[in-house]
Scaffold this motif. Structure first.
Motif, PDB file in Angstrom:
ATOM      1  N   ILE A 271     -24.328  -2.156   2.792  1.00 17.93           N
ATOM      2  CA  ILE A 271     -22.971  -1.632   2.987  1.00 17.93           C
ATOM      3  C   ILE A 271     -22.445  -2.094   4.329  1.00 17.93           C
ATOM      4  O   ILE A 271     -23.099  -1.947   5.362  1.00 17.93           O
ATOM      5  N   GLY A 272     -21.249  -2.675   4.315  1.00 16.80           N
ATOM      6  CA  GLY A 272     -20.668  -3.220   5.539  1.00 16.80           C
ATOM      7  C   GLY A 272     -19.395  -2.513   5.952  1.00 16.80           C
ATOM      8  O   GLY A 272     -18.925  -1.570   5.284  1.00 16.80           O
ATOM      9  N   GLY A 273     -18.824  -2.965   7.032  1.00 16.15           N
ATOM     10  CA  GLY A 273     -17.648  -2.326   7.591  1.00 16.15           C
ATOM     11  C   GLY A 273     -16.401  -2.483   6.748  1.00 16.15           C
ATOM     12  O   GLY A 273     -15.460  -1.701   6.874  1.00 16.15           O
ATOM     13  N   ASN A 274     -16.370  -3.504   5.886  1.00 16.78           N
ATOM     14  CA  ASN A 274     -15.185  -3.737   5.049  1.00 16.78           C
ATOM     15  C   ASN A 274     -15.551  -3.592   3.576  1.00 16.78           C
ATOM     16  O   ASN A 274     -15.044  -4.309   2.729  1.00 16.78           O
ATOM     17  N   GLU A 275     -16.416  -2.600   3.298  1.00 18.69           N
ATOM     18  CA  GLU A 275     -16.956  -2.435   1.942  1.00 18.69           C
ATOM     19  C   GLU A 275     -15.859  -2.030   0.960  1.00 18.69           C
ATOM     20  O   GLU A 275     -14.926  -1.291   1.300  1.00 18.69           O
ATOM     21  N   ASP A 276     -15.991  -2.525  -0.275  1.00 12.64           N
ATOM     22  CA  ASP A 276     -15.043  -2.205  -1.333  1.00 12.64           C
ATOM     23  C   ASP A 276     -15.029  -0.699  -1.589  1.00 12.64           C
ATOM     24  O   ASP A 276     -16.075  -0.081  -1.826  1.00 12.64           O
ATOM     25  N   VAL A 277     -13.851  -0.089  -1.532  1.00 10.70           N
ATOM     26  CA  VAL A 277     -13.735   1.365  -1.654  1.00 10.70           C
ATOM     27  C   VAL A 277     -14.110   1.831  -3.060  1.00 10.70           C
ATOM     28  O   VAL A 277     -14.729   2.883  -3.233  1.00 10.70           O
ATOM     29  N   TYR A 278     -13.738   1.053  -4.051  1.00 11.58           N
ATOM     30  CA  TYR A 278     -14.079   1.408  -5.435  1.00 11.58           C
ATOM     31  C   TYR A 278     -15.594   1.483  -5.607  1.00 11.58           C
ATOM     32  O   TYR A 278     -16.119   2.383  -6.267  1.00 11.58           O
ATOM     33  N   TYR A 279     -16.314   0.563  -4.973  1.00  9.65           N
ATOM     34  CA  TYR A 279     -17.776   0.588  -5.036  1.00  9.65           C
ATOM     35  C   TYR A 279     -18.329   1.823  -4.318  1.00  9.65           C
ATOM     36  O   TYR A 279     -19.217   2.510  -4.838  1.00  9.65           O
ATOM     37  N   HIS A 320      -4.220  -1.442   1.944  1.00 10.16           N
ATOM     38  CA  HIS A 320      -3.874  -1.784   0.560  1.00 10.16           C
ATOM     39  C   HIS A 320      -5.083  -2.223  -0.235  1.00 10.16           C
ATOM     40  O   HIS A 320      -5.290  -1.809  -1.371  1.00 10.16           O
ATOM     41  N   GLY A 321      -5.930  -3.055   0.322  1.00 11.57           N
ATOM     42  CA  GLY A 321      -7.152  -3.473  -0.349  1.00 11.57           C
ATOM     43  C   GLY A 321      -6.903  -4.132  -1.686  1.00 11.57           C
ATOM     44  O   GLY A 321      -5.815  -4.633  -1.987  1.00 11.57           O
ATOM     45  N   ARG A 322      -7.915  -4.070  -2.530  1.00 10.71           N
ATOM     46  CA  ARG A 322      -7.856  -4.748  -3.822  1.00 10.71           C
ATOM     47  C   ARG A 322      -6.986  -4.003  -4.816  1.00 10.71           C
ATOM     48  O   ARG A 322      -6.338  -4.599  -5.658  1.00 10.71           O
ATOM     49  N   TRP A 323      -6.962  -2.663  -4.722  1.00  8.53           N
ATOM     50  CA  TRP A 323      -6.316  -1.876  -5.758  1.00  8.53           C
ATOM     51  C   TRP A 323      -5.023  -1.225  -5.297  1.00  8.53           C
ATOM     52  O   TRP A 323      -4.332  -0.615  -6.101  1.00  8.53           O
ATOM     53  N   GLY A 324      -4.708  -1.311  -4.029  1.00  8.20           N
ATOM     54  CA  GLY A 324      -3.497  -0.675  -3.529  1.00  8.20           C
ATOM     55  C   GLY A 324      -3.830   0.511  -2.640  1.00  8.20           C
ATOM     56  O   GLY A 324      -4.899   1.113  -2.745  1.00  8.20           O
ATOM     57  N   ALA A 325      -2.903   0.867  -1.772  1.00  8.46           N
ATOM     58  CA  ALA A 325      -3.169   1.899  -0.767  1.00  8.46           C
ATOM     59  C   ALA A 325      -3.396   3.280  -1.391  1.00  8.46           C
ATOM     60  O   ALA A 325      -4.294   4.019  -0.965  1.00  8.46           O
ATOM     61  N   LEU A 326      -2.604   3.652  -2.389  1.00  9.19           N
ATOM     62  CA  LEU A 326      -2.738   4.997  -2.959  1.00  9.19           C
ATOM     63  C   LEU A 326      -4.096   5.216  -3.628  1.00  9.19           C
ATOM     64  O   LEU A 326      -4.803   6.183  -3.304  1.00  9.19           O
ATOM     65  N   PRO A 327      -4.494   4.367  -4.586  1.00  5.34           N
ATOM     66  CA  PRO A 327      -5.793   4.609  -5.221  1.00  5.34           C
ATOM     67  C   PRO A 327      -6.955   4.496  -4.245  1.00  5.34           C
ATOM     68  O   PRO A 327      -7.907   5.273  -4.310  1.00  5.34           O
ATOM     69  N   GLU A 328      -6.877   3.538  -3.306  1.00  7.65           N
ATOM     70  CA  GLU A 328      -7.982   3.388  -2.348  1.00  7.65           C
ATOM     71  C   GLU A 328      -8.067   4.606  -1.441  1.00  7.65           C
ATOM     72  O   GLU A 328      -9.161   5.045  -1.071  1.00  7.65           O
ATOM     73  N   SER A 329      -6.931   5.166  -1.072  1.00  9.38           N
ATOM     74  CA  SER A 329      -6.939   6.374  -0.237  1.00  9.38           C
ATOM     75  C   SER A 329      -7.554   7.548  -0.991  1.00  9.38           C
ATOM     76  O   SER A 329      -8.353   8.319  -0.431  1.00  9.38           O
ATOM     77  N   CYS A 330      -7.195   7.697  -2.265  1.00  8.39           N
ATOM     78  CA  CYS A 330      -7.756   8.797  -3.065  1.00  8.39           C
ATOM     79  C   CYS A 330      -9.267   8.646  -3.219  1.00  8.39           C
ATOM     80  O   CYS A 330     -10.022   9.622  -3.054  1.00  8.39           O
ATOM     81  N   LEU A 331      -9.720   7.448  -3.541  1.00  3.41           N
ATOM     82  CA  LEU A 331     -11.153   7.229  -3.727  1.00  3.41           C
ATOM     83  C   LEU A 331     -11.906   7.433  -2.421  1.00  3.41           C
ATOM     84  O   LEU A 331     -13.024   7.959  -2.416  1.00  3.41           O
ATOM     85  N   ALA A 332     -11.310   7.006  -1.304  1.00  2.00           N
ATOM     86  CA  ALA A 332     -11.944   7.226   0.000  1.00  2.00           C
ATOM     87  C   ALA A 332     -12.087   8.716   0.287  1.00  2.00           C
ATOM     88  O   ALA A 332     -13.127   9.180   0.771  1.00  2.00           O
ATOM     89  N   MET A 333     -11.058   9.488  -0.026  1.00  2.00           N
ATOM     90  CA  MET A 333     -11.112  10.933   0.220  1.00  2.00           C
ATOM     91  C   MET A 333     -12.116  11.619  -0.703  1.00  2.00           C
ATOM     92  O   MET A 333     -12.779  12.583  -0.301  1.00  2.00           O
ATOM     93  N   LEU A 334     -12.243  11.151  -1.932  1.00  3.97           N
ATOM     94  CA  LEU A 334     -13.242  11.715  -2.839  1.00  3.97           C
ATOM     95  C   LEU A 334     -14.648  11.426  -2.331  1.00  3.97           C
ATOM     96  O   LEU A 334     -15.549  12.267  -2.422  1.00  3.97           O
ATOM     97  N   PHE A 335     -14.835  10.212  -1.789  1.00  2.00           N
ATOM     98  CA  PHE A 335     -16.144   9.884  -1.203  1.00  2.00           C
ATOM     99  C   PHE A 335     -16.448  10.807  -0.037  1.00  2.00           C
ATOM    100  O   PHE A 335     -17.522  11.416   0.036  1.00  2.00           O
ATOM    101  N   LEU A 336     -15.514  10.914   0.897  1.00  2.00           N
ATOM    102  CA  LEU A 336     -15.755  11.706   2.107  1.00  2.00           C
ATOM    103  C   LEU A 336     -16.023  13.168   1.779  1.00  2.00           C
ATOM    104  O   LEU A 336     -16.786  13.838   2.475  1.00  2.00           O
ATOM    105  N   ARG A 337     -15.416  13.685   0.721  1.00  3.83           N
ATOM    106  CA  ARG A 337     -15.620  15.079   0.322  1.00  3.83           C
ATOM    107  C   ARG A 337     -16.877  15.253  -0.500  1.00  3.83           C
ATOM    108  O   ARG A 337     -17.311  16.370  -0.762  1.00  3.83           O
ATOM    109  N   LYS A 338     -17.518  14.165  -0.922  1.00  2.00           N
ATOM    110  CA  LYS A 338     -18.684  14.223  -1.809  1.00  2.00           C
ATOM    111  C   LYS A 338     -18.312  14.949  -3.105  1.00  2.00           C
ATOM    112  O   LYS A 338     -19.036  15.841  -3.581  1.00  2.00           O
TER     113      LYS A 338
END
Length: 696
Positions: A271-279, A320-338
């Motif tokens: 896992i790196g600093g610019n890891e894919d959020v979906y992953y 924005h990433g690969r999928w766009g800012a909104l979905p990547e933000s949601c997935l990031a928040m789901l990760f952080l919340r476990k």
């Protein structure tokens, strides 16, 4: 390697909490990031309640459901205006949607929004899950599903053929949607069986999966395949034939599962600093659902969280990433919340893990055969059980104990003359004595540890808990002080110590089911909270499932913490033997002088809370003065004998203080002590010889 992954948390759990993350501010940074993310999503919501997203198709439904789900999982209540507006949008759009992603997310959001397993949204959720089910072709989904409510499986395959080849990304969303639908009455067994067969037949030689069958393995799709195997192993037809633990053990020994888990573990190390959020979200979903605190020693959460925190933008979202800012933000928040979107998987699929390893390490006596600690039953069936030893008034020591008759009923009318107390087998004088039949109130202080994890939605267990606490408070001895520690995948002191029963009840009534199960961390938190309190004390710790996400404590450390404090932990398990770690709960109680109470349903839970409250008022208390008043750091054996019987209750009281080493004090240390004594004595003697007074 897989066994190492499944057992690595047992090794980590043996490290003292202070050695893990001491001084680390990760939790604080995560909470700040989530708070900023919540505000970002609020600003991005349209006035009408939706969020928009376009990628070859208008996914307004899916984006609104995903944003609403991220807000709900991160603490925004269901009655918040943003959530209520989103719910209207999702219900309206889902009724006519034929998009796999959108329907799956709509089911997840609606299930989370309703908050219970039975409610007014059940019919809609089941209807959407059936529509979703009809979209698969031999266990794989494409972007679209048949829109007709009466479509048959044959026509769904025809529609799937014209909507394009299936892929594992759509499939993993469909899997989550159908699993969530099962909580509301949808029968997913047939689709899950086909999905299981599909993933087993399409695994690559490295144990992973690609975006489509035959494509090279990718990290996110390998996580999708691993999750598919796990959820399929918990499908209803298998649940009827095997216990949750048996299913977990079978899955852990399954070659396909082992190889996939090893592939996931290998990839996580890079896992790196610019890891894919979906992953990262795919990884989090698997590890949380399966209760994996680490992957072969790797702290996957820390690695992923650091990657995400470093990339959060000033506006609270993610790039924005690969999928766009909104979905990547949601997935990031789901990760952080476990967030655990595979609702209740941990209840019906129990992988062999650290809790089992730790339980086996504490004593060799099987739990089912273990007698209560410190209890001896006389020939007449009378028993004395010491529940608590309190040395806070040293050199005076207080003992709280029970006396029960042959039928288990309490003996309440014994007097001070009926007991004798010994320390180191030497009799000591009883200074003060209190019997249950007397009117003298003994201050009773209790911490209620209550489970409000997502699984408490089932059979309205959260409602049963609230009513049980109400009964408990009514029966508790007058003047009792109660505090409440609530846990899911977080631990909160929702009510500090108080004698106000209404304040306690209001705090418990406000609880809603959410998150995972952090049981042992909560027990240790309660023990620390209670350790400085005087009088009769106890922890009453209830859960309806196995611990899936404690960060610092396990069975062993909880037992040790209770022993150090001299506090009993009474444990309550709500549910069937397959749902709760009954052996572990029983051991925690037995090893700490508490009691284990299994409750199969709400009625039993209420009766148990009432019984515990009653028994807390049926204990005797006596105080004696030790004949060894030096606080020497020793563990002293104490016994209470009931004269009318051969019954004896035993305990050990730890006296804080210095301990003389077995080899004696070092000469240098003794020399320093002698020197300090001489410095204190000699000046006075010299003054007296010179005829000077104290003030000279």
């Amino acid at each position: 390697m897989t066994r190492a992954i499944l057992a690595a948390a047992a090794v980590l759990a043996m490290i003292p909490p202070t050695a893990i993350g001491q001084g680390d501010d990760l939790d604080k940074r995560v909470e700040e990031a989530i708070a900023s993310g919540v505000e970002y999503l609020r600003r991005e919501q349209a006035r009408e309640g939706h969020w928009d997203y376009r990628l070859a198709h208008n996914h307004r439904l899916g984006m609104t459901a995903l944003c609403g789900l991220a807000l709900l999982e991160n603490g925004v209540p269901a009655d918040d205006e943003a959530i209520r507006k989103a719910a209207v949008v999702v219900r309206d759009l889902a009724a006519v949607s034929d998009q796999t992603y959108d329907l799956s997310l709509a089911i997840l959001f609606l299930s989370r929004f309703q908050g219970t397993t039975r409610g007014e949204l059940d019919a809609l959720i089941v209807r959407l899950a059936r529509r979703l089910e009809r979209g698969h072709h031999e266990g794989i989904w494409s972007y679209k599903v048949p829109s007709g409510e009466e479509s048959s499986v044959g026509s769904s395959r025809f529609a799937a053929f014209f909507s394009g080849p299936g892929d594992h990304s759509n499939t993993q969303f469909a899997l989550l949607g159908m699993w969530a639908g099962g909580r509301h009455g949808f029968d997913s067994d047939g689709a899950l069986a086909e999905l299981d067969a599909h993933f087993r037949s399409t695994a690559n030689p490295d144990g992973g999966w690609g975006y489509q069958p035959g494509a090279g393995s990718t990290p996110s799709m390998t996580c999708a395949g691993l999750m598919a195997l796990a959820i399929s192993a918990a499908r209803p037809s298998l649940a009827e034939r095997r216990s949750a633990r048996a299913r977990g053990e079978a899955l852990a020994s399954d070659p396909a599962f082992r190889e996939a888990l090893e592939a996931v573990s290998r990839r996580a190390r890079s896992i790196g600093g610019n890891e894919d959020v979906y992953y990262l979200w795919s990884l989090e979903r698997v590890c949380v659902a399966l209760g994996l605190r680490d992957l072969d020693g790797l702290d996957w959460y820390r690695s992923g969280a650091e990657s995400l925190l470093a990339r959060q933008m000033p506006n609270g979202g993610w790039p924005h990433g690969r999928w766009g800012a909104l979905p990547e933000s949601c997935l990031a928040m789901l990760f952080l919340r476990k967030a655990n979107l595979a609702f209740e998987l941990d209840r019906v699929l129990k992988l062999p893990g650290p809790a089992i390893a730790q339980a086996d390490s504490i004593g060799a006596t099987p739990v089912a055969e273990a007698p209560e600690v410190g209890t001896t039953t006389g020939d007449d069936g009378v028993a004395v059980t010491v529940r608590q030893v309190d040395e806070s008034g040293f050199p005076e020591i207080a003992l709280d104990f029970e006396v029960t008759g042959p039928d288990g009923s309490p003996v309440l009318d014994a007097t001070i003359d009926d007991f004798r107390v010994s320390e180191y087998d030497q009799p000591v004088e009883i200074l003060r004595f209190g019997a249950p039949a007397s009117r003298e109130a003994v201050q009773t202080t209790v911490v209620l540890v209550v489970d409000h994890s997502r699984s408490m939605e089932a059979e309205d267990r959260i409602g049963a808990l609230k009513e049980s606490v109400r009964t408990f408070l009514k029966v508790m001895p007058n003047g009792s002080r109660v505090a409440v520690v609530a846990f899911s995948d977080e631990i909160r002191l929702i009510c500090p110590f108080t004698t106000d029963a209404r304040q306690v009840q209001e705090a418990v009534d406000a609880l809603q089911p959410i998150g995972g199960t952090r049981y042992y961390d909560a027990v240790v938190e309660a023990l620390e909270l209670l350790s400085e309190e005087p009088g009769r004390r106890a922890v009453l710790a209830m859960t309806d499932g196995e611990d899936t996400f404690s960060q610092f404590a396990d069975l062993g450390t909880a037992v040790l913490a209770a022993r150090r404090s001299g506090l009993p932990v009474h444990t309550l398990g709500l549910g069937t033997e397959d749902e709760i770690a009954s052996d572990d709960l029983r051991r925690l109680a037995v090893e700490t002088r508490g009691q284990y109470f299994p409750a199969r349903d709400a009625d039993q839970l209420l009766a148990i809370y009432e019984e515990i409250a009653t028994r807390l008022g049926q204990m005797y208390r006596l105080v004696y003065r030790t004949k060894r008043p030096l606080p020497d750091g020793t563990l002293r054996p104490v016994s209470v004998a009931y004269r009318a019987s051969a019954a004896v209750g035993t305990a050990e009281v730890f006296i804080r203080g210095m301990v003389v080493p077995a080899s004696g004090w070092p000469r240098l240390f003794l020399g320093l002590v002698v020197g300090l004594v001489l410095l204190a004595i000699l000046p006075g003697r010299l003054r007296r010889r010179a005829g000077l007074g104290p003030g000279a």
